[in-house]
Design an enzyme around this catalytic site. Sequence first.
Site, mmCIF file in Angstrom:
data_model
loop_
_atom_site.group_PDB
_atom_site.id
_atom_site.type_symbol
_atom_site.label_atom_id
_atom_site.label_comp_id
_atom_site.label_asym_id
_atom_site.label_seq_id
_atom_site.Cartn_x
_atom_site.Cartn_y
_atom_site.Cartn_z
ATOM 1 N N ARG A 155 -3.542 10.488 3.230
ATOM 2 C CA ARG A 155 -2.426 11.437 3.333
ATOM 3 C C ARG A 155 -1.728 11.637 1.986
ATOM 4 O O ARG A 155 -0.819 12.452 1.873
ATOM 5 C CB ARG A 155 -1.405 10.939 4.357
ATOM 6 C CG ARG A 155 -2.012 10.818 5.736
ATOM 7 C CD ARG A 155 -0.982 10.613 6.789
ATOM 8 N NE ARG A 155 -0.014 11.675 6.851
ATOM 9 C CZ ARG A 155 -0.228 12.877 7.367
ATOM 10 N NH1 ARG A 155 -1.389 13.180 7.858
ATOM 11 N NH2 ARG A 155 0.733 13.774 7.378
ATOM 12 N N LYS A 183 0.830 -1.209 0.000
ATOM 13 C CA LYS A 183 0.000 0.000 0.000
ATOM 14 C C LYS A 183 0.861 1.254 0.000
ATOM 15 O O LYS A 183 0.601 2.202 -0.746
ATOM 16 C CB LYS A 183 -0.904 -0.008 1.243
ATOM 17 C CG LYS A 183 -1.489 1.333 1.624
ATOM 18 C CD LYS A 183 -2.405 1.248 2.815
ATOM 19 C CE LYS A 183 -1.914 1.798 4.113
ATOM 20 N NZ LYS A 183 -1.425 3.161 4.208
ATOM 21 N N VAL A 217 8.398 6.195 16.631
ATOM 22 C CA VAL A 217 8.082 6.861 15.352
ATOM 23 C C VAL A 217 6.855 7.779 15.505
ATOM 24 O O VAL A 217 6.863 8.921 15.061
ATOM 25 C CB VAL A 217 7.869 5.829 14.226
ATOM 26 C CG1 VAL A 217 7.531 6.531 12.909
ATOM 27 C CG2 VAL A 217 9.110 4.958 14.064
ATOM 28 N N ASP A 234 4.600 0.064 12.039
ATOM 29 C CA ASP A 234 3.358 -0.588 11.581
ATOM 30 C C ASP A 234 3.302 -2.076 11.933
ATOM 31 O O ASP A 234 2.255 -2.694 11.834
ATOM 32 C CB ASP A 234 3.219 -0.416 10.064
ATOM 33 C CG ASP A 234 3.311 1.027 9.668
ATOM 34 O OD1 ASP A 234 2.302 1.737 9.753
ATOM 35 O OD2 ASP A 234 4.418 1.481 9.299
ATOM 36 N N CYS A 286 -4.463 7.722 9.319
ATOM 37 C CA CYS A 286 -4.779 7.212 10.648
ATOM 38 C C CYS A 286 -4.455 8.222 11.732
ATOM 39 O O CYS A 286 -3.468 8.946 11.642
ATOM 40 C CB CYS A 286 -3.982 5.938 10.889
ATOM 41 S SG CYS A 286 -4.529 4.613 9.817
HETATM 42 N N1 EPU Z 1 6.638 14.200 10.727
HETATM 43 C C1 EPU Z 1 6.694 15.530 11.057
HETATM 44 N N2 EPU Z 1 6.508 16.471 10.059
HETATM 45 C C2 EPU Z 1 6.261 16.114 8.763
HETATM 46 C C3 EPU Z 1 6.216 14.738 8.419
HETATM 47 C C4 EPU Z 1 6.414 13.807 9.432
HETATM 48 O O1 EPU Z 1 6.916 15.886 12.226
HETATM 49 O O2 EPU Z 1 6.098 17.004 7.911
HETATM 50 C C5 EPU Z 1 6.805 13.178 11.770
HETATM 51 C C6 EPU Z 1 5.496 12.393 11.990
HETATM 52 O O3 EPU Z 1 4.616 13.084 12.819
HETATM 53 C C7 EPU Z 1 5.991 11.091 12.577
HETATM 54 C C8 EPU Z 1 7.347 10.915 11.898
HETATM 55 O O4 EPU Z 1 7.717 12.176 11.365
HETATM 56 O O5 EPU Z 1 6.170 11.217 13.968
HETATM 57 C C9 EPU Z 1 7.378 9.887 10.794
HETATM 58 O O6 EPU Z 1 6.362 10.172 9.849
HETATM 59 P P1 EPU Z 1 6.540 9.811 8.304
HETATM 60 O O7 EPU Z 1 6.524 11.077 7.530
HETATM 61 O O8 EPU Z 1 7.707 8.902 8.167
HETATM 62 O O9 EPU Z 1 5.222 9.010 8.031
HETATM 63 P P2 EPU Z 1 4.237 9.117 6.782
HETATM 64 O O10 EPU Z 1 4.987 9.295 5.527
HETATM 65 O O11 EPU Z 1 3.126 10.068 7.096
HETATM 66 C C10 EPU Z 1 4.277 6.581 6.176
HETATM 67 C C11 EPU Z 1 3.247 5.500 6.082
HETATM 68 C C12 EPU Z 1 2.808 5.083 7.468
HETATM 69 C C13 EPU Z 1 4.030 4.603 8.234
HETATM 70 C C14 EPU Z 1 5.111 5.697 8.261
HETATM 71 C C15 EPU Z 1 6.396 5.252 8.914
HETATM 72 C C16 EPU Z 1 2.147 6.003 4.012
HETATM 73 C C17 EPU Z 1 0.925 6.468 3.309
HETATM 74 N N3 EPU Z 1 2.097 5.990 5.331
HETATM 75 O O12 EPU Z 1 3.625 7.679 6.814
HETATM 76 O O13 EPU Z 1 1.923 4.005 7.307
HETATM 77 O O14 EPU Z 1 3.662 4.274 9.547
HETATM 78 O O15 EPU Z 1 5.412 6.117 6.905
HETATM 79 O O16 EPU Z 1 6.932 4.136 8.258
HETATM 80 O O17 EPU Z 1 3.141 5.627 3.379
HETATM 81 C C18 EPU Z 1 0.028 2.679 7.696
HETATM 82 O O18 EPU Z 1 0.298 2.112 6.635
HETATM 83 O O19 EPU Z 1 -0.865 2.291 8.495
HETATM 84 C C19 EPU Z 1 0.785 3.872 8.070
HETATM 85 C C20 EPU Z 1 0.417 4.699 9.052
#
Ligand code: EPU
Length: 438
Positions: A97, A23, A333, A311, A121
Site C-alpha cells: 500500500r 514496518k 478499525v 493489528d 492485506c
Molecule cells: N480508510 C478509508 N479511506 C481511506 C483510507 C482509509 O475509508 O482513504 C479506512 C480504512 O478502510 C480503514 C480505516 O480507514 O477502515 C483505517 O485505515 P488506515 O488508513 O488507518 O490504515 P492504513 O494506513 O491503510 C496502516 C497500517 C495497517 C494498520 C492500520 C491501522 C501500514 C502500511 N499499514 O494501514 O497495518 O492496520 O494503519 O493502524 O502502515 C499491518 O501492518 O498488517 C497492517 C494492516
Amino acid sequence: MQDVLHVNGGTPLHGEITVRGAKNFVSKAMVAALLGDGPSVLRNVPVIRDVGVVTGLLELHGVDVVADTQAGVLTLDPSKVESAHVADIDAHAGSSRIPILFCGPLLHRLGEAFIPDLGGCRIGDRPINYHLDILRQFGAIVEKREQGIHIHAPRGLFGTKVELPYPSVGATEQLLLTAVRADGITELTNAAIEPEILDLINVLQKMGAVISVDTDRVIRIEGVPRLSGYRHTALSDRIEAASWASAALATHGDVMVRGASQPEMTAFLNTFRKVGGEFEVEDEGIRFFHPGGDLRSIVLETDVHPGFMTDWQQPLVVALTQAKGLSIVHETVYENRFGFTDALRGMGATIQVYRECLGGHPCRFGQRNFYHSAVISGPTPLAGADIEVPDLRGGFSHLIAALTAKGSSSVRGIGLIDRGYEFFTEKLTALGAEFSRD
Ligand code: EPU
C-alpha cells in the site's frame, strides 16, 4: 521461496528474540527521504519484504539506496530523482500500500506521480478516497487511468484545511508528506496520532519541517521551500513485539522480546495482564510469560491510538481460545478482520462472528453487513491442521495456533509472513519451536 511450514506444536516457546524497527514506520520514513535535497540515513531497519518493495520503488525513481542489512542501516540519496516508467511502477502493483504515499513527495520533486493498483492485506475494502481528496485539496489534479492513477500539480501545492472523516493512519501520513513542502499553512483535524506517525513527524522535523501536534487530534504544518536529509533510528515494531507476546501466552511460554518498548504498548500490556499474562519491563525489552493457572476471558474493542491496535487483535485471539469463559472482541478499525478465525475453528476453537457491535460502543460498521465482532469460548484444545495464510497478521495467528496445537500442522503461504516479520523462522528456532520449512 519455501512456502510451507510444518509445525509440530504443543511446545511452549522459551527464550529470547529481538525486534527491530516498525514496518509501518520504516516504509514511510524511506518515502520521506524523497523530500530531502541530500542523503538520509535510517537505522534499526528490519529485513522484511515491505522494505524491499519500497527500496525497489525508490530505485525506480532514481533514488540511490545502499543497505547494510546486518547493521540495519539504509542510506537513501534522492539527489537524482526522476520519473519512472509507468510499466516499471506497474510491476509493483498489488505488492504493497506504500506507493500511494509517494504522491506528495513526487509532486513536489517532479510535478507528477503515477500510482499503480495497490496491494496490502485483504482485511476490508481499503479504499484510498481520503488520500485522493487530500491531494485534490492541496491543488493536485487526479485522473484515474486504466493501470492506475495519474496525479499532477501544474500550479504547485498549497496549504489547506482538512478534516478526516476517520483518523486514518495512511491519510494522515499522506497529508504530512504533502504539507511539509506545500506553500502556506495546513491544518488537519481528526488526525491519526499513532506512535509511528509521531516518529515520522520526528523525521520530518529533522529534515527542516515545521509541524505541531496540538490537543484533540489537530496537526498544523507550516510549509517550507526545501528540506534536507535526516539521520534517524526507527522506533521498534510494537506489532511484532505483541505478536511474540501472544505466542508466548498461547503456548504457555516465556519470551524475552528485546527491543520491545513499553510507552507504545500501554494498551496491549493492560490487556495482556487482564487476560492473565505477566510481563516484566526491562531496559533492553519486555519479558512476556504465562505464569501458570487459567487465562481469563475479556471484553475487548480495537481502536485507533491510544486504543488497542487492530493489528494486535489477531494474534491475541489465539491466546483467548485458551482463556476460561466467553471473550468478546469488537473490531472497529477494519470491517473484515475475522476471516482468519475460520482456520482456528477448524482446529477446534469455538469462535462465532457477528454483524452486531458487541461488548462496546456502536461503531461505523454496526448498521452494515460486516462480521466485525467475535465471541470466543474457551479454553479449547487446538488440534494440528492444514491451514492457509490469509494475510500478514492473520497468518502469524495461524502460526501461533499451529505452535499451540497438539500434533502437526502445515501452514501454507508462509511467505506472506516475511512481509512484516523479520527472520521469523530463525526466531522460532531460538524459541525452541519444532518445525521445518519447505
Ligand atoms: N480508510 C478509508 N479511506 C481511506 C483510507 C482509509 O475509508 O482513504 C479506512 C480504512 O478502510 C480503514 C480505516 O480507514 O477502515 C483505517 O485505515 P488506515 O488508513 O488507518 O490504515 P492504513 O494506513 O491503510 C496502516 C497500517 C495497517 C494498520 C492500520 C491501522 C501500514 C502500511 N499499514 O494501514 O497495518 O492496520 O494503519 O493502524 O502502515 C499491518 O501492518 O498488517 C497492517 C494492516
